[in-house]
Design a protein around this motif. Structure first.
Motif, PDB file in Angstrom:
ATOM      1  N   ARG A  24       0.853  -1.186   0.000  1.00 28.49           N
ATOM      2  CA  ARG A  24       0.000   0.000   0.000  1.00 28.49           C
ATOM      3  C   ARG A  24       0.893   1.242   0.000  1.00 28.49           C
ATOM      4  NH1 ARG A  24      -4.599  -1.367   4.613  1.00 28.49           N
ATOM      5  NH2 ARG A  24      -5.365  -3.313   3.701  1.00 28.49           N
ATOM      6  N   GLY A  47      -6.650   1.492   9.066  1.00 29.97           N
ATOM      7  CA  GLY A  47      -6.790   0.653   7.882  1.00 29.97           C
ATOM      8  C   GLY A  47      -5.666   0.818   6.885  1.00 29.97           C
ATOM      9  N   ARG A 208      -9.677  10.532   3.734  1.00 23.87           N
ATOM     10  CA  ARG A 208     -10.293   9.284   3.254  1.00 23.87           C
ATOM     11  C   ARG A 208     -11.284   9.666   2.154  1.00 23.87           C
ATOM     12  NH1 ARG A 208     -10.742   5.033   6.750  1.00 23.87           N
ATOM     13  NH2 ARG A 208     -11.647   3.975   4.959  1.00 23.87           N
ATOM     14  N   ASP A 300      -9.910  -6.595  10.973  1.00 19.75           N
ATOM     15  CA  ASP A 300      -9.761  -6.137   9.595  1.00 19.75           C
ATOM     16  C   ASP A 300     -10.929  -6.675   8.759  1.00 19.75           C
ATOM     17  OD1 ASP A 300      -8.863  -5.060   7.275  1.00 19.75           O
ATOM     18  OD2 ASP A 300      -7.254  -6.500   6.936  1.00 19.75           O
ATOM     19  N   LYS A 301     -12.018  -5.923   8.752  1.00 20.77           N
ATOM     20  CA  LYS A 301     -13.162  -6.274   7.909  1.00 20.77           C
ATOM     21  C   LYS A 301     -13.335  -5.144   6.902  1.00 20.77           C
ATOM     22  CE  LYS A 301     -17.976  -7.839   8.051  1.00 20.77           C
ATOM     23  NZ  LYS A 301     -17.738  -8.845   6.996  1.00 20.77           N
ATOM     24  N   PRO A 302     -12.946  -5.365   5.655  1.00 22.16           N
ATOM     25  CA  PRO A 302     -12.854  -4.252   4.706  1.00 22.16           C
ATOM     26  C   PRO A 302     -14.190  -3.729   4.192  1.00 22.16           C
ATOM     27  CG  PRO A 302     -12.255  -6.324   3.647  1.00 22.16           C
ATOM     28  CD  PRO A 302     -12.441  -6.627   5.098  1.00 22.16           C
ATOM     29  N   ASP A 303     -15.273  -4.526   4.302  1.00 22.51           N
ATOM     30  CA  ASP A 303     -16.514  -4.160   3.619  1.00 22.51           C
ATOM     31  C   ASP A 303     -17.534  -3.462   4.521  1.00 22.51           C
ATOM     32  OD1 ASP A 303     -17.049  -6.366   5.180  1.00 22.51           O
ATOM     33  OD2 ASP A 303     -18.397  -7.303   3.730  1.00 22.51           O
ATOM     34  N   ARG A 325     -13.064   2.793  10.483  1.00 24.40           N
ATOM     35  CA  ARG A 325     -13.276   1.355  10.262  1.00 24.40           C
ATOM     36  C   ARG A 325     -14.268   1.094   9.132  1.00 24.40           C
ATOM     37  NH1 ARG A 325     -12.840   1.053  16.666  1.00 24.40           N
ATOM     38  NH2 ARG A 325     -10.575   1.036  16.705  1.00 24.40           N
ATOM     39  N   ARG A 328     -12.745   0.312   4.379  1.00 19.64           N
ATOM     40  CA  ARG A 328     -11.334  -0.039   4.207  1.00 19.64           C
ATOM     41  C   ARG A 328     -11.057  -0.694   2.857  1.00 19.64           C
ATOM     42  NH1 ARG A 328      -8.887  -2.184   9.987  1.00 19.64           N
ATOM     43  NH2 ARG A 328      -9.414  -0.353  11.214  1.00 19.64           N
ATOM     44  N   ASP A 329     -12.114  -1.127   2.165  1.00 18.42           N
ATOM     45  CA  ASP A 329     -11.946  -1.677   0.812  1.00 18.42           C
ATOM     46  C   ASP A 329     -11.875  -0.572  -0.231  1.00 18.42           C
ATOM     47  OD1 ASP A 329     -14.541  -0.791   0.923  1.00 18.42           O
ATOM     48  OD2 ASP A 329     -15.469  -2.731   0.501  1.00 18.42           O
ATOM     49  N   GLU A 330     -11.859   0.690   0.236  1.00 20.54           N
ATOM     50  CA  GLU A 330     -11.746   1.882  -0.609  1.00 20.54           C
ATOM     51  C   GLU A 330     -12.994   2.129  -1.454  1.00 20.54           C
ATOM     52  OE1 GLU A 330      -8.024   1.987  -2.703  1.00 20.54           O
ATOM     53  OE2 GLU A 330      -6.850   1.650  -0.885  1.00 20.54           O
TER      54      GLU A 330
END
Length: 642
Positions: A24, A47, A208, A300-303, A325, A328-330
């Motif tokens: 990243r 994240g 962000r 770490d839950k990206p969705d 939080r 995080r999957d952008e």
């Protein structure tokens, strides 16, 4: 080594251990700085992948990485994640027995351990100092590094002793990591950790772009919460943060009554239930988790599409971390704060009460000594079970006074409070195979249990403590858990095994030898500075909630990014964009009104209904002007015509 070779090596570690094919932003630069032996400060948003920045260089070179972390739950999560990836990792924290700590440190001296996580309170005990000098430490990593600064939002006095630890590790580079730090805190970190003159600081923007911040005014927070969760999508993953355990349960129950998939999570729940709630949410069996702010660290839950706060945290650092939080999957996500009419006053009141009078603090300290039966001069780092409600009732102290006094004592470095953490039962066999076999022959009634332990856990039992499931082992042996525990305790007393029973209660401990409460060296000037700082941070939260500008700009300016452009996706930016789209230039509006009314006579109310609310005042004023100029006139039925 040549630059390309170094890149190949660290990419190989990244692919082999985590399965990622690229770093990243900033991660590779930070890793190169560490591998070059430079002290490094890494500021990455929530994240942003901070742990990779010290885990990759540690795996790319020989030796052990010593990680200082303040949160037991976070330590345990990271150790477990590394072990699942085949990396040897250990942790030392409050609640472990002396034998367990001793064995763990031995494994780090003589075994192939790559990561040792340790709480700051443990750093300079005699036991640790002796062992760390024997370890082949190649890197010192300081997680949550803002804790070292008295200007930060979560100051921990034991972090100040890291400088002493560095004296025991000459030549070992240090990497400090945090997601939130103002300019003053950044300077403090570099100074307090005694960074070298050639140190490097890497800071990724706290912006962000995919996260839409909003503050919604409401007098009915649960109803508004429901609207927001449904608006984002009841089938989407969300977190709702509540201030109290009771509020988490009430909010989750309200969502469930509205047939939404929701569950409450807080430290007062049994460990098994907490684990199940978290797993169900991680696996999307539960869509919305309603939690206190302890939830989310290290997860770490990206969705996650929505993070909603029912109450504002005490400071913007905490809000930024918790809100971050989401997304995080952008992909596009929402951070929503609900604001009630009395919230600002309540937040100021809570901040004021957080700093009780010194005589109250001393009284609570004495009560804690009585509660734990700790004599003056004793009790250092000896953890004991602690229930706040029981403590307050026993010593007739208001629960809020007890809570705030204990927080003051923790900030001053005299005590430490740990939330309930699930510590499974653990077993270690300290004797060799020959002595164990002799015992089995002489004690046939325990032979089956010992064989079962060895069958399930193998030779690792001789190397160190291994977690066991008492329930599974009892079923395997067709015993009750009570019968199994009696047998394990007998083997423990006989010196055949070292057995640590399962433990999940909240704990407290004295981080220094216990003082006489009347002579407790509380620093009134420092406490006053801390109270003033907390008041300033509270005011920053209130200003953020009041708005009037781009929400992301307000957050970024707090962290020192003064020239950030407007985000375009927060509630303020979207409202301004909508108003621009809806607004009609005055000459065009005048022509529209004349054409509209001449074609079909209408009342002013009927005319206004054709325009957006934001245009109401402009349309009303223009209609009045047109009537006064004689270009429009009222008919007897109240309609306007040309």
């Amino acid at each position: 080594m040549p630059e390309q070779a170094a890149t190949d090596d660290i990419l190989h570690v990244l692919r082999q251990t985590w399965g990622h094919t690229r770093f990243r932003p900033l991660q590779e630069d930070i890793i190169r700085s560490v591998l070059a032996g430079q002290d490094t400060l890494a500021l990455l948003p929530t994240g942003g992948g901070k742990s990779i920045c010290f885990q990759v260089p540690a795996l790319a070179r020989p030796g052990l990485c010593l990680v200082v972390s303040p949160l037991i739950a976070l330590m345990k999560d990271q150790v477990e994640n590394l072990r699942q990836r085949g990396v040897k990792a250990e942790a030392v924290y409050a609640g472990m027995s002396h034998q367990e700590i001793d064995q763990t440190l031995d494994n780090c001296v003589y075994g192939p351990v790559k990561f040792l996580y340790v709480s700051p309170e443990r750093l300079l005990t005699d036991l640790f100092r002796v062992r760390v000098a024997k370890m082949k430490v190649s890197l010192l990593a300081i997680d949550e590094a803002h804790c070292v600064s008295q200007w930060g939002y979560d100051f921990r006095p034991p972090y100040l002793r890291i400088a002493e630890l560095r004296e025991l590790l000459p030549g070992v580079p240090c990497i400090a990591l945090t997601a939130t730090a103002t300019e003053q805190v950044r300077e403090d970190i570099v100074e307090k950790l005694v960074f070298g003159a050639s140190h490097r600081v890497f800071q990724q923007s706290f912006a962000r772009p995919n996260l839409s911040y909003s503050v919604l005014e409401t007098e009915d927070k649960f109803r508004r919460m429901l609207e927001v969760v449904r608006g984002v999508g009841a089938d989407k993953t969300s977190i709702v943060y509540a201030r109290t355990r009771r509020q988490t349960e009430d909010a989750a129950a309200y969502l469930q009554q509205q047939r939404l998939s929701a569950a409450a999570y807080h430290a007062g729940l049994p460990a098994d239930q907490r684990t199940k709630v978290q797993q169900d949410w991680m696996q999307n069996k539960t869509r919305c988790i309603v939690a206190t702010n302890a939830f989310g660290m290290g997860i770490d839950k990206p969705d996650v599409r929505l993070v909603l706060h029912l109450e504002a945290p005490d400071n913007l650092e905490a809000y930024y971390q918790e809100a971050g939080r989401a997304g995080r999957d952008e992909k596009y996500a929402f951070a929503v704060l609900l604001r009630g009419p009395a919230d600002a006053d309540e937040l100021r009141r809570r901040t004021r009460l957080s700093y009780p009078p010194l005589d109250t603090v001393r009284r609570v300290y004495q009560a804690l000594a009585n509660f734990s039966r700790t004599a003056v001069g004793g009790g250092e780092l000896v953890a004991f079970d602690f229930d706040l409600q029981q403590f307050a009732e026993t010593y007739r102290i208001k629960a809020l006074d007890a809570h705030n006094s204990l927080r003051t004592l923790a900030r001053e470095g005299f005590v430490q409070l740990n939330e309930a953490v699930n510590n499974p039962a653990r077993v270690h066999i300290p004797i060799d195979h020959t002595d164990l076999y002799r015992f089995q022959v002489a004690n046939v009634q325990h032979d089956q249990l010992i064989k079962s332990l060895l069958r399930l856990h193998g030779g690792e039992l001789f190397a160190g403590f291994q977690r066991i499931s008492e329930n599974s082992l009892a079923q395997y042996l067709r015993l009750s858990v009570v019968e199994l525990r009696k047998m394990l305790l007998f083997l423990h007393r006989s010196g055949i095994i070292q057995f640590q029973p399962r433990h999940e209660s909240p704990q407290a401990l004295f981080t220094t030898p216990r003082h006489d409460a009347d002579k407790l060296p509380l620093d009134q000037k420092r406490l006053t500075r801390q109270r003033d700082l907390a008041t300033h941070k509270t005011d920053s939260v209130i200003r953020y909630a009041a708005g009037g500008r781009c929400r992301q700009q307000l957050l970024l300016e707090y962290f020192g990014e003064l020239e950030a452009p407007a985000c375009g996706v927060c509630d303020f930016c979207l409202a301004r964009k909508k108003a621009r789209q809806e607004s009609v230039p005055m000459p065009e509006l005048r022509a529209q009104l004349l054409e509209l009314v001449k074609a079909t006579p209408q009342t002013p109310r009927e005319v206004l209904a054709r325009y957006a609310p934001g245009q109401a005042s402009a349309v009303t004023a223009l209609l009045r002007d047109l009537v006064e100029l004689g270009e429009l006139r009222y008919a007897t039925d109240g309609r306007l015509s040309g």
